[in-house]
Design an enzyme around this catalytic site. Structure first.
Site, PDB file in Angstrom:
ATOM      1  N   ARG A  26       0.826  -1.213   0.000  1.00 55.49           N
ATOM      2  CA  ARG A  26       0.000   0.000   0.000  1.00 55.49           C
ATOM      3  C   ARG A  26       0.859   1.261   0.000  1.00 55.49           C
ATOM      4  O   ARG A  26       0.626   2.198  -0.774  1.00 55.49           O
ATOM      5  CB  ARG A  26      -0.913  -0.024   1.235  1.00 55.49           C
ATOM      6  CG  ARG A  26      -1.725   1.238   1.485  1.00 55.49           C
ATOM      7  CD  ARG A  26      -2.543   1.050   2.756  1.00 55.49           C
ATOM      8  NE  ARG A  26      -3.346   2.226   3.086  1.00 55.49           N
ATOM      9  CZ  ARG A  26      -2.918   3.228   3.858  1.00 55.49           C
ATOM     10  NH1 ARG A  26      -1.679   3.190   4.352  1.00 55.49           N
ATOM     11  NH2 ARG A  26      -3.709   4.248   4.119  1.00 55.49           N
ATOM     12  N   ALA A  28       4.052   1.607  -0.883  1.00 60.95           N
ATOM     13  CA  ALA A  28       4.849   1.746  -2.098  1.00 60.95           C
ATOM     14  C   ALA A  28       3.998   2.225  -3.271  1.00 60.95           C
ATOM     15  O   ALA A  28       4.423   3.082  -4.057  1.00 60.95           O
ATOM     16  CB  ALA A  28       5.527   0.414  -2.431  1.00 60.95           C
ATOM     17  N   ARG A  77       8.217 -18.716  -4.171  1.00 59.88           N
ATOM     18  CA  ARG A  77       9.646 -18.923  -4.403  1.00 59.88           C
ATOM     19  C   ARG A  77       9.801 -19.449  -5.825  1.00 59.88           C
ATOM     20  O   ARG A  77       9.085 -20.359  -6.232  1.00 59.88           O
ATOM     21  CB  ARG A  77      10.234 -19.875  -3.373  1.00 59.88           C
ATOM     22  CG  ARG A  77      10.248 -19.294  -1.960  1.00 59.88           C
ATOM     23  CD  ARG A  77      10.851 -20.258  -0.952  1.00 59.88           C
ATOM     24  NE  ARG A  77      11.052 -19.623   0.344  1.00 59.88           N
ATOM     25  CZ  ARG A  77      10.139 -19.548   1.299  1.00 59.88           C
ATOM     26  NH1 ARG A  77       8.943 -20.078   1.101  1.00 59.88           N
ATOM     27  NH2 ARG A  77      10.396 -18.945   2.441  1.00 59.88           N
ATOM     28  N   ASP A 133      11.471 -13.706  10.499  1.00 62.98           N
ATOM     29  CA  ASP A 133      12.670 -14.185  11.181  1.00 62.98           C
ATOM     30  C   ASP A 133      13.534 -13.065  11.749  1.00 62.98           C
ATOM     31  O   ASP A 133      14.361 -13.305  12.633  1.00 62.98           O
ATOM     32  CB  ASP A 133      13.525 -15.024  10.224  1.00 62.98           C
ATOM     33  CG  ASP A 133      12.781 -16.223   9.668  1.00 62.98           C
ATOM     34  OD1 ASP A 133      11.849 -16.699  10.346  1.00 62.98           O
ATOM     35  OD2 ASP A 133      13.110 -16.669   8.563  1.00 62.98           O
ATOM     36  N   SER A 221       4.754 -26.229  36.627  1.00 62.96           N
ATOM     37  CA  SER A 221       4.948 -26.528  35.206  1.00 62.96           C
ATOM     38  C   SER A 221       6.250 -25.901  34.749  1.00 62.96           C
ATOM     39  O   SER A 221       6.840 -25.081  35.441  1.00 62.96           O
ATOM     40  CB  SER A 221       3.794 -25.956  34.367  1.00 62.96           C
ATOM     41  OG  SER A 221       3.810 -24.532  34.427  1.00 62.96           O
TER      42      SER A 221
END
Length: 344
Positions: A26, A28, A77, A133, A221
């Site tokens: 959007r 760009a 890809r 990542d 836990s």
């Protein structure tokens, strides 16, 4: 300087999807219109360049997408783009449609392809870092990383509830490829007992000793977060190794998986994507200015770059620097110390 002036730009996404890609598309597109460029969207990244799968973009085309996950332009890809024949077809399609430059949202593979494409055909290329990542050199944050961390934290909070109810030990695997940024930050935020990262060697005996101490303190836990790419394997493998020697808890494994890629982007990712989308198109608009004044050096320094953010300022990094092995982005050692201290 006899480079062709930029009048028509292509915008595309490539590689793995990340929340916030739509916000970058959007930004760009609208920045391109502001600068007087014709803007074309490429469907499915480099595959779309090879297939001439193009759509004309205007302000209305990118309306009501900033809050949506995924990408309206789709992504893929492309093995064909790795070949000289595939790149030649892509270039011929760009010539046929008179497209002068590319803005691509993606990661290492996307930028590697863009760098080769420029070297072969001289197509100006600006990359926008879009990957959950957060492993790209040259930017503090990548689009999608913050949202992915929030998704993991939400999952960890829910897992803690059921772990406490049953005295369970959970091993939770998160994405990140070969980088532990999601695991480290989400692990600290969720208060897990141990964080296993690709960047740090995992000693199973040390892990068992830590879990044993927790058991002696009668913790109801424990949760161990495992980044994919860990040297000892994923959560399933590590859970088996621990369970052989440590049977105090009922052991469970959860792999959060592709939930981390989806969902509405966070405020941070929407703003980051908007900043980087505008910066990418500004970079191309400035190439025309450098051409007008004959500034060859500055033109050449900005003709194939990634736009990023460092210390809250927009930066431009040479494309080839972003995927060099020696430029591996490092985990913050302060956060490693904090994670260990707070897990006591």
């Amino acid at each position: 300087m006899n480079k062709r002036k930029i009048r028509h730009i292509a915008v595309m996404c490539s590689g793995g999807d990340a929340p916030g890609m739509n916000a970058a598309v959007r930004a760009a597109v609208r920045a391109g219109i502001y600068h007087g460029f014709q803007v074309t969207g490429v469907v499915r990244g480099y595959e779309g360049l090879i297939n001439a799968d193009f759509i004309q973009m205007d302000s209305r085309t990118v309306g009501d997408i900033i809050q949506r996950g995924g990408t309206m332009l789709k992504t893929a890809r492309s093995e064909r783009f790795r070949t000289p024949e595939g790149r030649k077809t892509a270039f011929e399609n760009m010539q046929a449609y008179e497209i002068d430059a590319i803005v691509a949202i993606g990661g290492n593979g996307t930028f590697t392809g863009g760098n080769v494409f420029y070297e072969e055909y001289g197509i100006p290329f600006v990359g926008i870092p879009g990957t959950i990542d957060n492993d790209l050199f040259g930017t503090d944050f990548t689009i999608g990383y913050d949202t992915a961390c929030n998704t993991v934290i939400d999952a960890l909070d829910k897992i803690r509830d059921t772990a406490d109810a049953h005295d369970r030990l959970f091993f939770i695997e998160v994405m990140g490829r070969d980088a532990g940024f999601i695991a480290l930050n989400a692990g600290i935020a969720a208060g897990v007992e141990a964080i296993l990262l690709p960047e740090e060697p995992t000693d199973i005996e040390v892990l068992i000793e830590r879990l044993s101490k927790n058991a002696k303190k009668k913790k109801p836990s424990s949760m161990v977060i495992v980044a994919e790419g860990n040297t000892n394997g994923g959560a399933i493998e590590i859970a088996k190794k621990v369970n052989e020697k440590f049977k105090h808890y009922d052991t469970k494994v959860t792999i959060i998986g592709h939930l981390q890629r989806g969902g509405s982007p966070s405020c941070f990712d929407r703003v980051l994507a908007s900043r980087l989308g505008v910066a990418a198109v500004d970079t191309l608009a400035n190439l025309n200015k450098y051409q007008d004044i004959g500034d060859t050096d500055t033109y050449n320094a900005n003709v194939k770059v990634m736009v990023g953010v460092e210390k809250d300022a927009i930066v431009r990094i040479p494309l080839a620097e972003t995927f060099k092995k020696e430029n591996r982005k490092l985990i913050n050692p302060e956060l490693l110390e904090i994670a260990q201290l707070l897990a006591l």
